[in-house]
Design an enzyme around this catalytic site. Structure first.
Site, PDB file in Angstrom:
ATOM      1  CG  ASP A 142      -2.271   0.670   0.946  1.00  0.00           C
ATOM      2  OD1 ASP A 142      -2.234   1.788   0.412  1.00  0.00           O
ATOM      3  OD2 ASP A 142      -3.336   0.114   1.266  1.00  0.00           O
ATOM      4  CG  HIS A 157      -1.330   1.244  -3.417  1.00  0.00           C
ATOM      5  ND1 HIS A 157      -2.553   0.934  -2.861  1.00  0.00           N
ATOM      6  CD2 HIS A 157      -0.908   0.106  -4.024  1.00  0.00           C
ATOM      7  CE1 HIS A 157      -2.848  -0.330  -3.122  1.00  0.00           C
ATOM      8  NE2 HIS A 157      -1.865  -0.846  -3.823  1.00  0.00           N
TER       9      HIS A 157
END
Length: 518
Positions: free
Chosen positions: A289, A323
């Site tokens: 993430d 991300h």
């Protein structure tokens, strides 16, 4: 070349070269300790471990004749966890032995994890101590979910005062206890070349994660802690966020690493939430993430506690395959201020410098005066993204969040504010989706964006993607700079490669300077 001592414990020290390069030094170099070569490095931040306490050392590098003398800190006692009965064999449950060693550690003492694998349930670190994880030491989490107690998000005490203990994505709620926790602890050092391993890939934490009844454990969590330093260790495979400082002060990370598979859910690298004074220097990230996400809670927390993320420094870090490289939000209802990001290297992240928020974060959700300097990005699909329509939360796909109607939702107590952002001396190679994507609220435009000495080139066989996670967001490939609902834009010496379509898109922009020269 000179270098600075940026951290020392009783058994370790961390240094930073005085240069202007990004993450990596100009060339590899040897490190000398008391005249002997002890290690090699090619990074601006380098470390020494296995030192003796209360001892003077001299350090130099092969880069120059500059020599630095320093003294390690004193300590009262040094004890090993095996002296308290820990097996470290990768099979035995060592929880009782490990927690006993920590609890009995004399003030200003050191507890040592020697080489071995220590299976354990959650551990709590107390004040005024050093925990040393030797090279080859692994503190490994139990694979049994029930070994992680359920803890309350917020309680009202017998005197009527509210106190919060746990948070899941910006809201106090029932969570599983974190693996390593510092509750109101002060003056703690966790140092060494060992590993804290959540082992989530071996259990059920990443299987159907959204169906979990309680928030999954963090790997490392500080709660109202002060003066905590992590140096050298690796954190990996957390059930959720890896490092999560929460309402804490002076929490520092030096030359540490965070690892998780690219497809692991919610495994942010480091998310300081409503903290004051966080230093993140020389870290490496490769996670599933966001690498670093600066946070300050959702609306309830912003209104009730109004505690901003303040005085954070991010420097000489490397972010890979995340991300976002450095992210602000989306839980930012207490605001973010005094943030400086410099000399960082982003490799293969979806987005580079990313700010995300939405209606409903509240009037205290103010991000202002943020500076991003001397950054290198390679293979980052969208280097710059600011999105005020981030479609998170249960109501994230509702009209309240996605509406572009200027008059439907006027500025009120629920409206966040994004002020000034400065991007300087930034080189971006092999971008794919676009150079930059900035979308403010029509009723509350982004305040000011300045770009100086910014260069963006595109990958030859770039693939299309969506820069901003928002309803009805356009899919782009080799797009230029997109500005919507921004008060002021200033561009100086901004160079961009060939785009597919318009190079600069201005919509709802009050003043733009220098965009015609890009």
């Amino acid at each position: 070349m000179k270098f600075d001592l940026i951290f020392r414990s009783s058994v370790s020290a961390c240094f930073e070269l005085e240069n202007d390069t990004v993450y990596f030094a100009d060339k590899p170099f040897d490190i000398y300790l008391n005249g002997k070569v002890v290690s090699h490095s090619d990074k601006n931040v380098f470390s020494l471990f296995d030192l003796n306490s209360d001892t003077e050392y001299t350090v130099k590098t092969s880069l120059s004749d500059y020599t630095l003398t320093f003294k390690t800190k004193k300590e009262s006692y040094a004890l090993t966890v095996k002296q308290f009965g820990a097996a470290g064999d990768g099979v035995t449950d060592d929880t009782v032995a490990l927690q006993t060693a920590i609890d009995l550690c004399p003030e200003n003492g050191r507890i040592v994890f020697e080489e071995g694998v220590y299976i354990t349930r959650p551990l709590k670190i107390k004040s005024n101590m050093t925990v040393e994880l030797k090279k080859g030491a692994v503190v490994a989490a139990s694979l049994n979910e029930e070994d992680f107690p359920i803890i309350p998000g917020e309680l009202t005490d017998l005197n009527g005062k509210d106190v919060h203990f746990a948070s899941w994505e910006g809201t106090p709620t029932l969570c599983r206890q974190p693996f390593i926790t510092l509750y109101s602890s002060e003056n703690v050092n966790i140092v060494g070349e060992g590993v804290i391993d959540g082992r989530a890939q071996l259990g059920a934490w990443w299987i159907n994660p959204k169906q979990k009844k309680y928030g999954r454990p963090r790997l490392f969590f500080t709660h109202f802690a002060k003066h905590v330093n992590l140096h050298g260790i690796t954190g990996q495979n957390s059930p959720s966020w890896n490092f999560h400082p929460y309402f804490s002060k002076d929490i520092n990370f030096y030359d540490t690493k965070v690892k998780a598979p690219a497809d692991s859910p919610n495994t942010d690298g480091l998310d300081p939430e409503s903290c004051d004074g966080v230093k993140i220097i020389g870290m490496e990230f490769s996670v599933g993430d966001d690498a670093i996400a600066i946070k300050s809670g959702k609306l309830y927390m912003g209104e009730k506690y109004n505690t901003p993320a303040n005085r954070h420094t991010i420097r000489n870090c490397k972010m890979s395959f995340a991300h976002g490289g450095v992210v602000l939000g989306s839980e930012m209802a207490g605001g973010v201020k005094n943030l400086k990001v410099e000399r960082c290297y982003f490799e293969g992240t979806d987005r580079g410098l990313r700010i995300k928020t939405r209606r409903g974060r509240g009037k205290n959700g103010i991000i202002d005066g943020v500076k991003f300097n001397n950054i290198v990005m390679d293979g980052v699909k969208a280097p710059f993204v600011i999105n005020m329509f981030y479609f998170c939360d249960p109501d994230g796909k509702t009209e309240y969040v996605w509406s572009k109607d200027k008059y439907k939702y006027p500025v009120g107590d629920d409206t966040p504010y994004l002020g000034t952002f400065a991007f300087k001396d930034i080189k971006c190679e092999n971008a794919e989706w676009c150079a930059g994507y900035f979308y403010g609220l029509p009723e509350q435009p982004i305040g000011s964006l300045s770009f100086e000495n910014v260069n963006v080139t595109f990958k030859e066989n770039a693939e299309a993607g969506t820069p901003a996670m928002m309803t009805d967001a356009e899919k782009l490939v080799k797009g230029g700079f997109y500005f919507r609902n921004v008060k002021k834009i200033k561009m100086k010496n901004v160079v961009m490669g060939k785009t597919d379509g318009e190079r600069i898109i201005l919509d709802g922009v009050e003043k733009a300077e220098g965009t015609e020269n890009v």
